[in-house]
Write a protein that holds these residues in place. Sequence first.
Motif, short mmCIF file in Angstrom:
data_model
loop_
_atom_site.label_atom_id
_atom_site.label_comp_id
_atom_site.label_asym_id
_atom_site.label_seq_id
_atom_site.Cartn_x
_atom_site.Cartn_y
_atom_site.Cartn_z
N SER A 75 60.48 41.53 44.40
CA SER A 75 60.94 41.90 45.74
C SER A 75 60.29 43.20 46.20
N TYR A 76 60.15 44.16 45.27
CA TYR A 76 59.53 45.44 45.63
C TYR A 76 58.05 45.24 45.94
N PHE A 77 57.37 44.47 45.13
CA PHE A 77 55.95 44.16 45.41
C PHE A 77 55.81 43.53 46.80
N LYS A 78 56.70 42.62 47.13
CA LYS A 78 56.64 41.92 48.41
C LYS A 78 56.94 42.85 49.57
N THR A 79 57.95 43.69 49.41
CA THR A 79 58.35 44.61 50.48
C THR A 79 57.19 45.49 50.92
N TYR A 80 56.40 45.94 49.96
CA TYR A 80 55.31 46.83 50.28
C TYR A 80 53.95 46.13 50.29
N LYS A 81 54.00 44.81 50.42
CA LYS A 81 52.81 43.99 50.65
C LYS A 81 51.70 44.26 49.62
N THR A 82 52.09 44.22 48.37
CA THR A 82 51.14 44.40 47.28
C THR A 82 50.18 43.23 47.23
N VAL A 83 48.90 43.51 46.98
CA VAL A 83 47.92 42.43 46.82
C VAL A 83 47.37 42.37 45.40
N ALA A 84 47.52 43.47 44.64
CA ALA A 84 47.03 43.46 43.25
C ALA A 84 47.82 44.46 42.43
N TYR A 85 48.16 44.04 41.21
CA TYR A 85 48.80 44.96 40.25
C TYR A 85 48.24 44.62 38.87
N LEU A 86 47.67 45.64 38.22
CA LEU A 86 46.89 45.42 36.99
C LEU A 86 47.21 46.51 35.98
N VAL A 87 47.28 46.12 34.71
CA VAL A 87 47.50 47.08 33.62
C VAL A 87 46.44 46.88 32.54
N VAL A 88 45.76 47.97 32.19
CA VAL A 88 44.82 47.99 31.07
C VAL A 88 45.44 48.83 29.96
N LYS A 89 45.50 48.29 28.77
CA LYS A 89 46.07 48.99 27.62
C LYS A 89 45.09 48.90 26.45
N ASP A 90 44.77 50.04 25.85
CA ASP A 90 43.84 50.07 24.72
C ASP A 90 42.52 49.38 25.07
N THR A 91 42.03 49.68 26.26
CA THR A 91 40.76 49.16 26.81
C THR A 91 40.74 47.64 26.97
N MET A 92 41.90 47.02 26.99
CA MET A 92 41.98 45.57 27.19
C MET A 92 42.88 45.26 28.38
N LEU A 93 42.52 44.22 29.10
CA LEU A 93 43.31 43.78 30.23
C LEU A 93 44.59 43.12 29.72
N LEU A 94 45.72 43.79 30.02
CA LEU A 94 47.01 43.31 29.51
C LEU A 94 47.75 42.46 30.54
N SER A 95 47.64 42.84 31.81
CA SER A 95 48.39 42.13 32.85
C SER A 95 47.69 42.28 34.19
N GLU A 96 47.66 41.23 34.97
CA GLU A 96 47.18 41.33 36.35
C GLU A 96 47.81 40.22 37.18
N THR A 97 48.20 40.59 38.39
CA THR A 97 48.84 39.65 39.31
C THR A 97 48.30 39.93 40.70
N TYR A 98 48.10 38.87 41.48
CA TYR A 98 47.57 39.00 42.83
C TYR A 98 48.46 38.24 43.80
N TRP A 99 48.48 38.72 45.04
CA TRP A 99 49.28 38.10 46.09
C TRP A 99 48.47 38.04 47.39
N GLY A 100 48.98 37.26 48.33
CA GLY A 100 48.45 37.26 49.70
C GLY A 100 47.04 36.75 49.85
N GLY A 101 46.62 35.89 48.94
CA GLY A 101 45.27 35.35 49.04
C GLY A 101 44.20 36.22 48.40
N TYR A 102 44.60 37.34 47.81
CA TYR A 102 43.65 38.22 47.13
C TYR A 102 43.57 37.82 45.65
N GLY A 103 42.42 38.10 45.04
CA GLY A 103 42.22 37.77 43.64
C GLY A 103 41.39 38.82 42.95
#
Length: 382
Positions: A75-103
């Motif tokens: 809900s918070y991501f949506k409220t503020y119209k997030t298009v990308a949220y990504l986490v890198v941990k120990d130089t590795m891609l741990l999590s990524e999510t995209y919204w609104g047609g963005y990738g």
Amino acid sequence: MKRVIKFSVLIVFAALAIFLAIPQNHYIVRALIYQLPNIDDYKIFENRIVEKGEPQPWRISEKYNKYNFNQDQFSYFKTYKTVAYLVVKDTMLLSETYWGGYGKDSYSNSFSMSKSIVTLLIGCAIQDGYIKDINQPLSDFVSEYKEGDRSKITLRNLLSMSSNLSWDESYSSLFSITTQAYYGNDVKRIVLNLHSMGEPGKYFDYRGSDPQLLALAIERVTGKKLSEYASEKLWKPLGAEHDALWNLDRKNGTEKASCCFNTNARDFARIGQLVLNNGKWNGKQIIPEWYLKEATNPVSELIDKELQKTNQRYGYQWWYLNYKNYHIKYARGILGQYIFVIPELNAVIVRLGHKRNDVKIDGHPEDVYKYIDYGIDIIEAN
């Protein structure tokens, strides 16, 4: 009476036409057409390519995207119209999510995160020997600043936003210098014609003029366009997977250094990883470690003009936040563009979107705390 009204209307339109015909006022038409800035504005501006080299794709964690956001987080991501949220941990891609047609390949404007990139490029110029000392006056590199009170301004004053130049950091006014710099066609003329408002080096007072002048110093001292130097010293060594785009004020013109660096979430994360690495990449020192340490910690001898207390949140165009005993360094843009660096977790978090929470806590947007918390949740869950 009708003749008088008609004549008055004609006079108004004639005056407006004359006003808009003045070259430095051309930006007003574009500002009226496009109004508020957008993360896709690279489509309406001329751009200079920041060329990539040999791509170095992120390693993917075995726990990649195992975390499921809860309803409140979504809900918070949506409220503020997030298009990308990504986490890198120990130089590795741990999590990524995209919204609104963005990738993962979608471009987004960095807005003021580009200021942090300019600071890194000053570090590269120090590493290359172009700049000997950040306490050098700007006039050593930009001769137009040799006269009067402006001659007192140093590179360090510009880096720490303490130049005390006549810049109005107003985003909502059609006639502000910030709007003119964003939509206008001669940003170099604007910053070369600013005047001093007093002694520099006393107050941290956020202004877009300072990174633009630093960019001009880089261009003069290296003999290269800002984008060319960024490609050579950052984008190619960091193994970016896409060319970046830096918006120009006009065709073949000047990079708008205080905003307007465009790339995707994965490649923005490389900037954070470089900071996390203390300026090294693949064992090579790209930026001096001492400089990066200074850049990402508060310049404590300054008074924070907005908060009216000792500066505890701003370094050399990098923000600083001590939160939950994490010493977080971050870049931020006006619509909620963030690169968070958390050394204690060996992690980088990137958030891109269309909107930022305007509520502030100790001078930091409230959503900063949310996105950091979400990243910590992801890391702790894995």
